[in-house]
Write an enzyme that holds these catalytic residues in place. Structure first.
Site, PDB file in Angstrom:
ATOM      1  N   LYS A  10       0.833  -1.204   0.000  1.00 34.22           N
ATOM      2  CA  LYS A  10       0.000   0.000   0.000  1.00 34.22           C
ATOM      3  C   LYS A  10       0.875   1.264   0.000  1.00 34.22           C
ATOM      4  CE  LYS A  10      -3.985  -2.250   2.230  1.00 34.22           C
ATOM      5  NZ  LYS A  10      -4.804  -2.333   3.472  1.00 34.22           N
ATOM      6  N   HIS A 124      -1.905  -5.464   1.568  1.00 39.23           N
ATOM      7  CA  HIS A 124      -3.154  -6.207   1.421  1.00 39.23           C
ATOM      8  C   HIS A 124      -2.807  -7.631   1.026  1.00 39.23           C
ATOM      9  CE1 HIS A 124      -7.135  -7.440   0.060  1.00 39.23           C
ATOM     10  NE2 HIS A 124      -6.521  -7.953  -0.991  1.00 39.23           N
TER      11      HIS A 124
HETATM   12  P1  DAT Z   1      -7.912  -7.258   5.681  1.00 38.63           P
HETATM   13  O1  DAT Z   1      -7.186  -6.129   4.995  1.00 38.63           O
HETATM   14  O2  DAT Z   1      -7.100  -7.821   6.810  1.00 38.63           O
HETATM   15  O3  DAT Z   1      -8.425  -8.299   4.725  1.00 38.63           O
HETATM   16  P2  DAT Z   1     -10.625  -6.212   5.834  1.00 38.63           P
HETATM   17  O4  DAT Z   1     -10.842  -6.810   4.489  1.00 38.63           O
HETATM   18  O5  DAT Z   1     -11.631  -6.514   6.903  1.00 38.63           O
HETATM   19  O6  DAT Z   1      -9.185  -6.615   6.414  1.00 38.63           O
HETATM   20  O7  DAT Z   1     -10.538  -4.634   5.718  1.00 38.63           O
HETATM   21  C1  DAT Z   1      -9.893  -4.028   4.629  1.00 38.63           C
HETATM   22  C2  DAT Z   1      -9.122  -2.811   5.113  1.00 38.63           C
HETATM   23  O8  DAT Z   1     -10.009  -1.882   5.723  1.00 38.63           O
HETATM   24  C3  DAT Z   1      -8.066  -3.124   6.181  1.00 38.63           C
HETATM   25  O9  DAT Z   1      -6.848  -3.526   5.635  1.00 38.63           O
HETATM   26  C4  DAT Z   1      -7.963  -1.811   6.906  1.00 38.63           C
HETATM   27  C5  DAT Z   1      -9.359  -1.237   6.816  1.00 38.63           C
HETATM   28  N1  DAT Z   1     -10.132  -1.482   8.036  1.00 38.63           N
HETATM   29  C6  DAT Z   1     -10.764  -2.637   8.402  1.00 38.63           C
HETATM   30  N2  DAT Z   1     -11.367  -2.503   9.579  1.00 38.63           N
HETATM   31  C7  DAT Z   1     -11.128  -1.224   9.979  1.00 38.63           C
HETATM   32  C8  DAT Z   1     -11.498  -0.440  11.133  1.00 38.63           C
HETATM   33  N3  DAT Z   1     -12.258  -0.962  12.114  1.00 38.63           N
HETATM   34  N4  DAT Z   1     -11.064   0.835  11.197  1.00 38.63           N
HETATM   35  C9  DAT Z   1     -10.306   1.383  10.207  1.00 38.63           C
HETATM   36  N5  DAT Z   1      -9.939   0.708   9.101  1.00 38.63           N
HETATM   37  C10 DAT Z   1     -10.337  -0.570   8.998  1.00 38.63           C
HETATM   38 MG    MG Z   2      -9.929  -8.222   3.239  1.00 36.22          MG
END
Ligand code: DAT
Ligand code: MG
Length: 168
Positions: A10, A124
């Site tokens: 990223k 990611h």
């Molecule tokens: P991952 O990237 O581990 O697959 P995800 O798909 O649930 O996680 O979320 C995508 C992105 O969104 C993650 O890398 C960071 C952001 N994100 C997720 N939950 C968040 C939160 N509670 N507050 C801020 N950003 C968040």
């Molecule tokens: Mg994800």
């Protein structure tokens, strides 16, 4: 199962010159890199990538973060391929919240949460096979990947392609 997975370094990872460190950590997985490029991320691409999170309170910040509004306007996109690639990469990547991620994981070592609440988690990694397929098809064209990971079809389309200008 031999499978592909999408990795994005990223904009914070690129701004902080962490590309080499992250690739070195990923090489511990002994997976193959079968696609790699630097991408300037449009809003459309960012919103498609995170389509499943639309409606979350952090969505707009997340889109701006991936577009590079807070760092550099670029992302490194990679496809890794091999036995249990998705799980191996998620494992070394660490948990979503960089403060909860294992400190020797990539996110644990290099990620942070900003005072505005943005998870700057430097990379990611696809979560499962369905996500990997959707994401790889979003970020890459078939000819940019050196293995035949998904079926392709030949389509005749009219395109205007840019080529390097030949100097006289
Ligand atoms: P991952 O990237 O581990 O697959 P995800 O798909 O649930 O996680 O979320 C995508 C992105 O969104 C993650 O890398 C960071 C952001 N994100 C997720 N939950 C968040 C939160 N509670 N507050 C801020 N950003 C968040
Ligand atoms: Mg994800």
């Amino acid at each position: 199962m031999i499978e592909p997975t999408l990795i994005l370094i990223k904009p914070d990872g690129l701004k902080k010159s962490l590309t080499g460190n992250i690739l070195t950590r990923l090489s511990e997985t002994k997976l193959d890199i079968i696609g790699a490029k630097i991408v300037k991320v449009s809003r459309e691409l960012a919103e498609k990538h995170y389509a499943g999170l639309k409606g979350k309170p952090f969505f707009e910040d997340l889109i701006k973060y991936l577009m590079g509004e807070y760092h550099k306007k670029k992302v490194m996109a990679l496809v890794y391929w091999g036995e249990d690639a998705i799980l191996k990469v998620r494992d070394i990547c660490g948990k979503t919240n960089p403060e909860e991620a294992d400190s020797v994981s990539i996110r644990g070592a290099y990620g942070r949460i900003t005072t505005a609440g943005v998870y700057e988690n430097v990379m990611h990694a696809s979560a499962d096979a369905a996500d990997a397929e959707r994401e790889i098809k979003l970020w890459f064209n078939p000819e940019e990947i050196i293995e035949a990971i998904y079926p392709v079809e030949e389509k005749e389309i009219e395109i205007i392609d840019k080529k390097w200008r030949e100097e006289a």
